[in-house]
Design a protein around this motif. Structure first.
Motif: not given
Ligand code: FE2
Length: 586
Positions: A124, A128, A147, A334
């Motif tokens: 993830h 990003h 995040d 996201d």
């Molecule tokens: Fe995220």
């Protein structure tokens, strides 16, 4: 070669399509389903991306997903085992979505798209990082992602060079800047993953002095922050690791009372808590950035993750750290990671050279003049057609100058959470009543929240104490800057309580109609600045289609809608009037 990136099942599902390394379409699912922050598989967003290029899933070379579900599932299991027996309830409630949905992404992609090719799953935070660096203007840059949580990471840093990304260090769950911000957001009675920006807007009403704000000092107790920006939490102040709530009773006691509910008034205490949180967040990320600069020795910084939407802090980065240039993509949280995974596959896995820089956010659906006209005619809507583009620009500027609330619909829909002049509501910032006018007619939002100004990039430095040259993230409303004091009284409706403005700058090549309306308004008012707020009904996503835009105008108090070459007045279409407030959810 087409590559499709997908993100879903947590917040803001989205799809992004790359053609030969260039982003040709990108959109969030919520805009099609009309369900704010929709997390479901982005069937509609994918359909839009493919149709925009006249292709089907058979034409896709690769598909990518913005995280590794199995690794995330491992973290979730660990988290629940560690928290047992307290975690028993959330374990039971979270398992069905894992078993039926989140662990079946591959199967879902194959079934929904009838796609037989390869699917890549990217960590993830790497998605990003890729979403920030690979579409940035920089050949080389430091990267910081911050995040709530991905698989295990809650923050990472590294370096991007050419078409490679090297993430060097991470901070792992449960320590998380994003979850700290969300915890206080929840404490103040706002909705998590939705209203963090309201806390950011509340903060300037509080005491922004580190020496005198009592909550800044108190909040420091929850974190053990090191000089290099790494940190640990005292988890006794939180329960998010084993419950479906976020602040613990101990945190509530420390902040002076129980968790607030959504209708609680925001008094001095709440304002100071928001300010204390903003100050602490700025301390953490500044320490991180200084360390990242020391280690990477890069001049440029790119940011991604939900915390990169903290525009108040973003505006301070070039003054408060050694970095010289900054870039943040318009959909930094996201929702934008689907763009990262598609770019990562093309540039980093396939090793193709970077040949694209994202310069504007208008990547969503657009409509031709014929399509718009057909919609108006088919529905018997009363409208007039502008004689020329010049007439459209002049009339729109005049309507704003005469204190109308104007719906504005041009170009492809914006990528990311901010309206940037494709699906915007425009109003006169010189009108001291404009804030109340917009709130009573359309937005119905908390009084403390500011409205944002839009200014042409070539005028920005005259009115705002921006970095020079005006950084590109300012075009995406991602940088808050002070408004020069001499203008505070001239544009009262966009001057926040601390004298700042969450401005959007616009360059003519991005959207010339929007640019020209602002300049034309300047000729009438003496100030080439407009209020730009998102075109939506309270609690709903920003409008996508002409139908959404018309429905929004007719359900609110927007006076008129300038859509392509057409002017539609609300008063001329009384039979379609309705009251959106009766149905508003947020
Ligand atoms: Fe995220």
């Amino acid at each position: 070669m087409y590559v499709l990136g997908i993100g879903c099942y947590y917040h803001d599902a989205s799809a992004s399509l790359l053609k030969d390394g260039r982003i040709v379409a990108a959109a969030e699912e919520e805009r099609f389903t009309r369900k704010k922050h929709d997390i479901s598989f982005p069937t509609n967003a994918i359909k839009y991306c493919l149709e925009s290029q006249g292709i089907t899933a058979n034409d896709l070379a690769y598909v990518g997903f913005y995280e590794k579900p199995l690794v995330k599932f491992e973290r979730v299991l660990h988290q629940h085992l560690d928290g047992f027996p307290k975690s028993y309830k959330t374990f039971l409630s979270s398992m069905p979505s894992w078993i039926n949905q989140k662990l079946r992404v591959m199967r879902k992609i194959r079934k929904e798209l009838k796609y037989k090719g390869e699917v890549f799953f990217i960590e993830h935070h790497l998605a990003h990082a890729a979403s920030a660096f690979l579409v940035s203007p920089f050949k080389e840059s430091a990267i910081l992602t911050v995040d709530g949580v991905g698989e295990w990471s809650t923050a990472t840093y590294g370096v991007g060079k050419g078409n490679s990304i090297n993430l060097m260090k991470e901070i792992r769950f449960p320590a998380s800047v994003g979850l700290l911000y969300s915890t206080i957001t929840a404490y103040l009675g706002f909705s998590v993953n939705n209203s963090e920006y309201k806390v950011m807007g509340l903060a300037p009403y509080g005491d922004m002095n580190r020496k005198t704000n009592p909550y800044y000092k108190k909040l420091q107790k929850v974190i053990d922050l090191k000089e290099d920006g790494s940190f640990k939490f005292d988890m006794s102040y939180f329960v998010y690791h084993h419950a479906d709530r976020m602040p613990s009773k101990k945190l509530s006691r420390m902040l002076g009372g129980p968790v607030l509910n959504r209708d609680s008034p925001m008094g001095k205490r709440e304002q100071d808590i928001a300010a204390g949180l903003q100050l602490l967040t700025e301390d953490i990320i500044t320490k991180m950035l200084k360390h990242v600069h020391k280690v990477t020795k890069q001049k440029n910084i790119v940011l991604a993750g939900g915390c990169a939407l903290n525009s108040v802090y973003n505006g301070k980065i070039l003054r408060g750290t050694p970095f010289k240039r900054i870039w943040v993509q318009p959909n930094a949280s996201d929702g934008g990671a689907s763009m990262g995974v598609a770019s990562y596959i093309y540039n980093c896995i396939l090793g193709k050279r970077r040949n694209y820089h994202l310069k504007e956010a208008f990547l969503g659906p657009s409509f031709t003049t014929q399509e718009t006209k057909r919609f108006l005619d088919a529905n018997g809507i009363v409208y007039s057609e502008f004689e020329s583009e010049r007439d459209m620009v002049k009339t729109t500027a005049r309507l704003c100058y005469e204190n109308n609330v104007v719906g504005w619909f041009h170009h492809g829909m914006e990528w990311g959470p901010r309206a940037l002049g494709a699906r915007s509501i425009l109003a006169n910032p010189c009108n001291p009543e404009a804030k109340e006018l917009l709130n009573s007619k359309v937005k119905h939002r908390e009084k403390f929240r500011p409205f944002a100004p839009v200014v042409c990039e070539d005028d920005a430095l005259k009115y705002f104490a921006c970095d020079k040259p005006v950084p590109e993230p300012t075009d995406f409303m991602l940088m808050v800057y002070p408004i020069w004091k001499r203008w505070h009284k001239t544009i009262p409706s966009v001057t926040h309580v601390d004298g700042s403005g969450r401005l959007q700058s616009i360059r003519r090549h991005q959207n010339w109609q929007y640019y020209d309306v602002i300049k034309e308004f300047g000729k009438l008012s003496g100030v080439p600045i407009l209020i730009n707020t998102s075109f939506n009904i309270r609690g709903e996503p920003i409008v996508c289609t002409p139908r959404d835009a018309y429905k929004c105008m007719m359900g609110t108090g927007i006076d008129c809608l300038v859509m392509d070459r057409f002017l539609i007045n609300r008063e001329d279409n009384r039979r379609d009037m309705w009251d959106s407030e009766k149905y508003a959810k947020d």
